[in-house]
Motif scaffolding. Sequence first.
Motif, mmCIF file in Angstrom:
data_model
loop_
_atom_site.group_PDB
_atom_site.id
_atom_site.type_symbol
_atom_site.label_atom_id
_atom_site.label_comp_id
_atom_site.label_asym_id
_atom_site.label_seq_id
_atom_site.Cartn_x
_atom_site.Cartn_y
_atom_site.Cartn_z
ATOM 1 N N ALA A 180 -0.684 6.255 17.317
ATOM 2 C CA ALA A 180 0.520 6.887 17.866
ATOM 3 C C ALA A 180 1.780 6.139 17.433
ATOM 4 O O ALA A 180 2.808 6.753 17.128
ATOM 5 C CB ALA A 180 0.435 6.929 19.386
ATOM 6 N N GLU A 181 1.701 4.819 17.394
ATOM 7 C CA GLU A 181 2.861 4.024 16.989
ATOM 8 C C GLU A 181 3.172 4.205 15.508
ATOM 9 O O GLU A 181 4.325 4.217 15.099
ATOM 10 C CB GLU A 181 2.606 2.539 17.276
ATOM 11 N N ARG A 182 2.134 4.365 14.696
ATOM 12 C CA ARG A 182 2.352 4.541 13.252
ATOM 13 C C ARG A 182 3.095 5.833 12.961
ATOM 14 O O ARG A 182 3.941 5.905 12.083
ATOM 15 C CB ARG A 182 1.012 4.571 12.515
ATOM 16 N N ASN A 183 2.713 6.896 13.666
ATOM 17 C CA ASN A 183 3.352 8.206 13.509
ATOM 18 C C ASN A 183 3.225 8.733 12.079
ATOM 19 O O ASN A 183 4.160 9.314 11.542
ATOM 20 C CB ASN A 183 4.825 8.120 13.935
ATOM 21 N N VAL A 184 2.060 8.512 11.449
ATOM 22 C CA VAL A 184 1.782 9.059 10.115
ATOM 23 C C VAL A 184 0.382 9.676 10.117
ATOM 24 O O VAL A 184 -0.433 9.393 10.995
ATOM 25 C CB VAL A 184 1.882 7.984 9.005
ATOM 26 N N ASP A 185 0.117 10.516 9.118
ATOM 27 C CA ASP A 185 -1.178 11.191 9.019
ATOM 28 C C ASP A 185 -2.187 10.406 8.180
ATOM 29 O O ASP A 185 -3.395 10.495 8.407
ATOM 30 C CB ASP A 185 -0.994 12.586 8.399
ATOM 31 N N VAL A 186 -1.680 9.689 7.202
ATOM 32 C CA VAL A 186 -2.516 8.934 6.266
ATOM 33 C C VAL A 186 -1.876 7.567 6.050
ATOM 34 O O VAL A 186 -0.651 7.468 5.939
ATOM 35 C CB VAL A 186 -2.632 9.662 4.904
ATOM 36 N N VAL A 187 -2.703 6.514 5.982
ATOM 37 C CA VAL A 187 -2.186 5.171 5.691
ATOM 38 C C VAL A 187 -2.732 4.697 4.351
ATOM 39 O O VAL A 187 -3.946 4.656 4.147
ATOM 40 C CB VAL A 187 -2.560 4.150 6.785
ATOM 41 N N VAL A 188 -1.816 4.343 3.451
ATOM 42 C CA VAL A 188 -2.165 3.817 2.132
ATOM 43 C C VAL A 188 -1.828 2.327 2.118
ATOM 44 O O VAL A 188 -0.689 1.944 2.416
ATOM 45 C CB VAL A 188 -1.373 4.533 1.015
ATOM 46 N N ALA A 189 -2.800 1.494 1.797
ATOM 47 C CA ALA A 189 -2.573 0.051 1.711
ATOM 48 C C ALA A 189 -2.515 -0.379 0.251
ATOM 49 O O ALA A 189 -3.402 -0.036 -0.534
ATOM 50 C CB ALA A 189 -3.669 -0.715 2.446
ATOM 51 N N VAL A 190 -1.457 -1.103 -0.110
ATOM 52 C CA VAL A 190 -1.293 -1.618 -1.472
ATOM 53 C C VAL A 190 -1.817 -3.046 -1.493
ATOM 54 O O VAL A 190 -1.428 -3.877 -0.671
ATOM 55 C CB VAL A 190 0.189 -1.570 -1.896
ATOM 56 N N MET A 191 -2.715 -3.326 -2.433
ATOM 57 C CA MET A 191 -3.376 -4.636 -2.518
ATOM 58 C C MET A 191 -3.089 -5.320 -3.854
ATOM 59 O O MET A 191 -2.926 -4.655 -4.882
ATOM 60 C CB MET A 191 -4.893 -4.462 -2.380
ATOM 61 N N ALA A 192 -3.072 -6.638 -3.819
ATOM 62 C CA ALA A 192 -2.960 -7.444 -5.038
ATOM 63 C C ALA A 192 -3.549 -8.817 -4.743
ATOM 64 O O ALA A 192 -3.517 -9.277 -3.595
ATOM 65 C CB ALA A 192 -1.510 -7.577 -5.478
ATOM 66 N N PRO A 193 -4.093 -9.498 -5.765
ATOM 67 C CA PRO A 193 -4.646 -10.840 -5.539
ATOM 68 C C PRO A 193 -3.599 -11.798 -4.975
ATOM 69 O O PRO A 193 -2.430 -11.757 -5.350
ATOM 70 C CB PRO A 193 -5.094 -11.268 -6.946
ATOM 71 N N ARG A 194 -4.039 -12.646 -4.077
ATOM 72 C CA ARG A 194 -3.140 -13.582 -3.378
ATOM 73 C C ARG A 194 -2.342 -14.435 -4.360
ATOM 74 O O ARG A 194 -1.130 -14.621 -4.189
ATOM 75 C CB ARG A 194 -3.973 -14.458 -2.445
ATOM 76 N N ALA A 195 -2.995 -14.962 -5.398
ATOM 77 C CA ALA A 195 -2.311 -15.838 -6.357
ATOM 78 C C ALA A 195 -1.184 -15.092 -7.074
ATOM 79 O O ALA A 195 -0.103 -15.653 -7.306
ATOM 80 C CB ALA A 195 -3.304 -16.393 -7.368
ATOM 81 N N GLU A 196 -1.416 -13.830 -7.403
ATOM 82 C CA GLU A 196 -0.396 -13.027 -8.082
ATOM 83 C C GLU A 196 0.753 -12.701 -7.142
ATOM 84 O O GLU A 196 1.928 -12.700 -7.540
ATOM 85 C CB GLU A 196 -1.020 -11.745 -8.640
ATOM 86 N N ARG A 197 0.417 -12.452 -5.880
ATOM 87 C CA ARG A 197 1.464 -12.183 -4.887
ATOM 88 C C ARG A 197 2.366 -13.403 -4.720
ATOM 89 O O ARG A 197 3.590 -13.276 -4.629
ATOM 90 C CB ARG A 197 0.822 -11.809 -3.551
#
Length: 199
Positions: A118-135
């Motif tokens: 309910a707090e998100r208020n979106v229909d779909v959640v997309v998570a963007v990932m990358a290796p920790r060292a690169e981040r």
Amino acid sequence: MKVGITGGIGAGKSAVCKYVEVLGYPVYYADDRAKEIIVAHQTVRARIIALLGQEAYTSEGYNRAWVSRQVFSSPEKLAKLNSIVHPAVKEDFSLWASAQTAPIIFKEAAIMLEQSAAERNVDVVVAVMAPRAERLIRIQQRDPQRSASEIQKIIDRQMPEAQMTALADVIINNGDHDALIPQINDLIAHLSKSVGKLI
């Protein structure tokens, strides 16, 4: 359809959102709007002062560095601050969303999977990932004033990637050797089909 874009610092949420905008889809940047609301929304401002004190604001505006020091050493204060800001941002997003005419709209936010549906208020959640060292390298290049240890602490405070992967509906991999744009194109194609079925 409302689509949330989230991910840890340096993973590349903004890169995904900028390309989505190039494709013609509107994006609501929740973290940027939160900064504006904290300054301009009088009720939010008053409640933050009541929580943390007058030092939360100076003549120049929101005293972000000072507030950060207060809340990140106190999970209770951080939770209370979020309980002030997040509902105001949710309301602001709802007003923005109701004014959009595109079949798919996007909301970018660092904190999303930590919230209830309910707090998100979106229909779909997309998570963007990358290796920790690169981040880490990306953040150091973007914010050279931050030390490696400071960046590590920020990453450590965020949701672990394994948990994010388990909770998200879609994962986009944005490592240095991943092809980002084809993944976004595939996402849009999939979402467009889903929207077509709903109409």
